[in-house]
Design an enzyme around this catalytic site. Structure first.
Site, PDB file in Angstrom:
ATOM      1  N   GLU A 107       0.881  -1.176   0.000  1.00 43.51           N
ATOM      2  CA  GLU A 107       0.000   0.000   0.000  1.00 43.51           C
ATOM      3  C   GLU A 107       0.911   1.215   0.000  1.00 43.51           C
ATOM      4  OE1 GLU A 107      -3.154   0.061  -0.293  1.00 43.51           O
ATOM      5  OE2 GLU A 107      -3.834  -1.933   0.267  1.00 43.51           O
ATOM      6  N   CYS A 112      -2.631   9.487   1.952  1.00 45.56           N
ATOM      7  CA  CYS A 112      -2.240   8.778   0.730  1.00 45.56           C
ATOM      8  C   CYS A 112      -3.309   8.910  -0.344  1.00 45.56           C
ATOM      9  CB  CYS A 112      -1.950   7.313   1.035  1.00 45.56           C
ATOM     10  SG  CYS A 112      -3.313   6.461   1.826  1.00 45.56           S
TER      11      CYS A 112
HETATM   12  P1  NDP Z   1       7.961   5.217   4.803  1.00 50.61           P
HETATM   13  O1  NDP Z   1       8.056   4.483   3.534  1.00 50.61           O
HETATM   14  O2  NDP Z   1       9.042   6.165   5.156  1.00 50.61           O
HETATM   15  O3  NDP Z   1       7.836   4.220   6.050  1.00 50.61           O
HETATM   16  C1  NDP Z   1       6.812   3.259   6.124  1.00 50.61           C
HETATM   17  C2  NDP Z   1       7.181   2.225   7.169  1.00 50.61           C
HETATM   18  O4  NDP Z   1       8.290   1.460   6.702  1.00 50.61           O
HETATM   19  C3  NDP Z   1       7.614   2.826   8.500  1.00 50.61           C
HETATM   20  O5  NDP Z   1       7.158   2.022   9.557  1.00 50.61           O
HETATM   21  C4  NDP Z   1       9.118   2.766   8.391  1.00 50.61           C
HETATM   22  O6  NDP Z   1       9.752   2.758   9.635  1.00 50.61           O
HETATM   23  C5  NDP Z   1       9.310   1.433   7.697  1.00 50.61           C
HETATM   24  N1  NDP Z   1      10.610   1.263   7.052  1.00 50.61           N
HETATM   25  C6  NDP Z   1      11.522   2.197   6.707  1.00 50.61           C
HETATM   26  N2  NDP Z   1      12.587   1.609   6.089  1.00 50.61           N
HETATM   27  C7  NDP Z   1      12.346   0.285   6.056  1.00 50.61           C
HETATM   28  C8  NDP Z   1      13.031  -0.851   5.542  1.00 50.61           C
HETATM   29  N3  NDP Z   1      14.217  -0.722   4.927  1.00 50.61           N
HETATM   30  N4  NDP Z   1      12.468  -2.064   5.656  1.00 50.61           N
HETATM   31  C9  NDP Z   1      11.263  -2.215   6.252  1.00 50.61           C
HETATM   32  N5  NDP Z   1      10.544  -1.180   6.759  1.00 50.61           N
HETATM   33  C10 NDP Z   1      11.075   0.059   6.657  1.00 50.61           C
HETATM   34  O7  NDP Z   1       6.546   5.918   4.744  1.00 50.61           O
HETATM   35  P2  NDP Z   1       5.953   6.961   5.742  1.00 50.61           P
HETATM   36  O8  NDP Z   1       5.881   6.384   7.113  1.00 50.61           O
HETATM   37  O9  NDP Z   1       6.670   8.255   5.526  1.00 50.61           O
HETATM   38  O10 NDP Z   1       4.452   7.079   5.212  1.00 50.61           O
HETATM   39  C11 NDP Z   1       4.086   7.949   4.193  1.00 50.61           C
HETATM   40  C12 NDP Z   1       3.875   7.211   2.896  1.00 50.61           C
HETATM   41  O11 NDP Z   1       2.913   6.194   3.096  1.00 50.61           O
HETATM   42  C13 NDP Z   1       3.323   8.083   1.799  1.00 50.61           C
HETATM   43  O12 NDP Z   1       3.970   7.806   0.588  1.00 50.61           O
HETATM   44  C14 NDP Z   1       1.866   7.656   1.736  1.00 50.61           C
HETATM   45  O13 NDP Z   1       1.280   7.909   0.494  1.00 50.61           O
HETATM   46  C15 NDP Z   1       1.958   6.212   2.063  1.00 50.61           C
HETATM   47  N6  NDP Z   1       0.686   5.698   2.533  1.00 50.61           N
HETATM   48  C16 NDP Z   1      -0.005   4.818   1.749  1.00 50.61           C
HETATM   49  C17 NDP Z   1      -1.238   4.354   2.151  1.00 50.61           C
HETATM   50  C18 NDP Z   1      -1.987   3.343   1.345  1.00 50.61           C
HETATM   51  O14 NDP Z   1      -2.871   2.706   1.897  1.00 50.61           O
HETATM   52  N7  NDP Z   1      -1.696   3.159   0.071  1.00 50.61           N
HETATM   53  C19 NDP Z   1      -1.839   4.813   3.402  1.00 50.61           C
HETATM   54  C20 NDP Z   1      -1.027   5.700   4.153  1.00 50.61           C
HETATM   55  C21 NDP Z   1       0.202   6.124   3.722  1.00 50.61           C
HETATM   56  P3  NDP Z   1      10.310   4.141  10.222  1.00 50.61           P
HETATM   57  O15 NDP Z   1       9.150   5.084  10.283  1.00 50.61           O
HETATM   58  O16 NDP Z   1      10.762   3.741  11.560  1.00 50.61           O
HETATM   59  O17 NDP Z   1      11.392   4.611   9.309  1.00 50.61           O
END
Ligand code: NDP
Length: 498
Positions: free
Chosen positions: A243, A277
């Site tokens: 997602e 999102c």
């Molecule tokens: P990120 O991609 O920065 O992070 C998402 C999650 O992945 C966080 O828990 C993060 O941890 C974790 N993460 C980071 N690096 C890694 C890795 N190498 N391996 C595994 N997990 C990892 O997204 P955001 O949190 O900034 O969220 C915003 C984004 O999410 C936007 O692009 C938005 O559009 C999307 N989104 C999509 C939705 C959907 O349903 N399609 C709904 C809501 C948001 P940490 O935070 O600790 O770095």
């Protein structure tokens, strides 16, 4: 129980900050890969117990959890407000929607996933055929910070209802909300505490979860991180649900209710400080309504205000790094001939409600996810041009169409290249639990919510039970040669007719 209370304390901690003030709200352990593996191992044991509860037992426990969340809704909303920054009222709405999804998933799981008979067909007329959807085992959920309850719940509640245990890694920006959800589970279902566990940490903890022996990863976050998660999961062929982000568009057609379209565009673009999102980031209004729409949009936008008080329209940007992206996109739009009809200013974590016009289509502000309280508006000849511009993106999450004609609206919605589209509203599909939620292209694949969302956390199991032996068996070395000759004749008659 969370890892911190069960194993040796994690050596490292990290802080969760109030995005409005920068002050430390709470500290959380950085769980190591070893601790994440231990959590997943405990979850495997718990999954067997959870599965043994049957549909009724699981529904009862999920209802208890839902009740715990609902009774303490204001407390959770307050935590979301402090940790994410969104207005308290928006947090209440978010938790309410999440509760509704738990209810739907728990109630619908037996009907959607339970064993049912299917037609066995001509070739297997002597067989009874059954289909059921079995849980995968342990699902690792990696969530974002923008809707820290609603978004991961689309995976957590549906995975649990389907019979899986869950290990959830919340975003480093909203770890307390994640821990709150797991603590509420332990209070509601203490005898099955390990069915839902939370591990906290930075990106590395999420990466560790992908390699910890889970049966599926449900990832919600940016497309860039999604690629890393997929690469990591590929090592052990762990299936993934993606997602990811979006650059959703709204089409305002000739006959649209312009005031309603402007109201919806503003909510879609700027609520939650634009960190949605499925928010609206681009509007394409037809020549006939463009001027009236822009007038209405700017006058409504002038009434919005960023702040952390109860009357504020939206809060601060949650993540400091995102402010730079928003600033860069506004600067790029203004530097390429675009104009800001409202806002344009960025002060620390606070971004003014920004309506941008005359921005070239190849500009970064039109092409990439901004994730801030900004929207671009472009004039188009007609709805067909609007649709082709809306579809000219590598993303494809959601979108909206405004027209007074239901027929035309449905037709345009179906042709929009996205997983979800709402006609004469924004974001409405997310509040319908029976509708699947997910995107196409760079917005990801797989679905949460609805029947598809339940099936996403299962594997289909096919079973046949022979009702009687055929006098002339087909699947046997005792098969008589004449049987296949007769079969060929029958197939010619049944399927070969012109
Ligand atoms: P990120 O991609 O920065 O992070 C998402 C999650 O992945 C966080 O828990 C993060 O941890 C974790 N993460 C980071 N690096 C890694 C890795 N190498 N391996 C595994 N997990 C990892 O997204 P955001 O949190 O900034 O969220 C915003 C984004 O999410 C936007 O692009 C938005 O559009 C999307 N989104 C999509 C939705 C959907 O349903 N399609 C709904 C809501 C948001 P940490 O935070 O600790 O770095």
């Amino acid at each position: 129980m969370t890892l911190a209370t069960e194993t040796a304390p994690a050596v490292d901690t990290f802080d969760s900050l109030d995005p409005a003030t920068g002050q430390v709200l709470s500290s959380h352990p950085v769980h190591t890969p070893e601790q994440v593996r231990e959590a997943v191992a405990r979850a495997h044991d718990a999954a067997a117990q959870w599965r043994a509860q049957g549909w009724d037992g699981r529904r009862r426990h999920l209802r208890a959890w839902k009740g715990e969340i609902a009774r303490r809704l204001v407390e959770l909303a307050d935590l979301v407000h402090r940790e994410n920054g969104k207005p308290h009222a928006d947090a209440v709405l978010e938790v309410t929607l999440a509760v509704d999804h738990i209810q739907w998933a728990a109630r619908s799981a037996p009907k959607v996933l339970g064993r049912r008979r299917v037609r066995s067909g001509l070739m297997a007329a002597n067989q009874s055929a059954y289909l059921e959807y079995q849980p995968l085992g342990v699902v690792g959920v990696i969530g974002p910070w923008n809707y820290p309850v609603f978004t991961p719940m689309g995976s957590i509640a549906y995975a649990l209802a389907a019979g899986n245990a869950v290990v959830f890694k919340p975003s480093e920006h909203t770890p307390a909300v994640g821990e709150w959800l797991a603590q509420a589970w332990r209070t509601a279902v203490p005898e099955l505490a390990d069915v839902l566990q939370v591990v906290t940490g930075l990106g590395a903890t999420g990466a560790a979860l992908t390699r910890a022996g889970v049966d599926k990863i449900a990832f919600t976050g940016s497309s860039a991180t999604g690629r890393k998660v997929m690469a990591s999961c590929a090592e052990d062929l762990v299936p993934v649900l993606m997602e990811c982000g979006g650059k959703d568009a709204m089409i305002v057609d000739d006959d649209a209710d312009v005031a309603a379209a402007a109201d919806a565009a503003l909510w879609g673009a700027m609520s939650n400080a634009g960190q949605t999102c499925i928010g609206i980031e681009r509007v394409y209004a037809t020549d006939r309504v463009y001027d009236a729409f822009v007038r209405e949009l700017t006058s409504q936008a002038a009434t919005l205000r960023a702040g952390s008080d109860r009357d504020a329209s939206y809060g601060p940007m949650t993540m400091p790094g995102q402010v730079d992206v928003v600033r860069r996109h506004i600067a790029a739009a203004l530097g390429s001939g675009g104009r800001a009809l409202t806002g344009g200013g960025v002060d620390g974590a606070w971004v003014e409600p920004t309506v941008l016009v005359d921005v070239p289509e190849d500009n970064v502000a039109v092409r990439e996810e901004t994730f801030g309280p900004t929207v671009t508006v472009a004039r188009v000849r007609d709805a067909e041009e609007a649709l082709s511009r809306a579809n000219a993106t590598s993303y494809g999450l959601a979108g909206a169409v405004f027209t007074r004609s239901r027929k035309r609206g449905l037709e345009l919605a179906a042709r929009m290249r996205s997983g979800m589209t709402s006609v004469n509203s924004v974001i409405a599909f997310a509040s319908v639990p029976s509708l699947p939620f997910g995107g196409v292209g760079e917005s990801g694949f797989g679905r949460i919510h609805g029947e598809d969302g339940l099936k996403e956390f299962t594997r289909a199991k096919a079973i046949t039970a022979q009702r009687f032996a055929l006098p002339t068996p087909l699947l046997s070395f005792r098969r008589h040669p004449q049987v296949t000759e007769r079969l060929a004749t029958v197939v010619g008659l049944v399927h070969g007719r012109r």
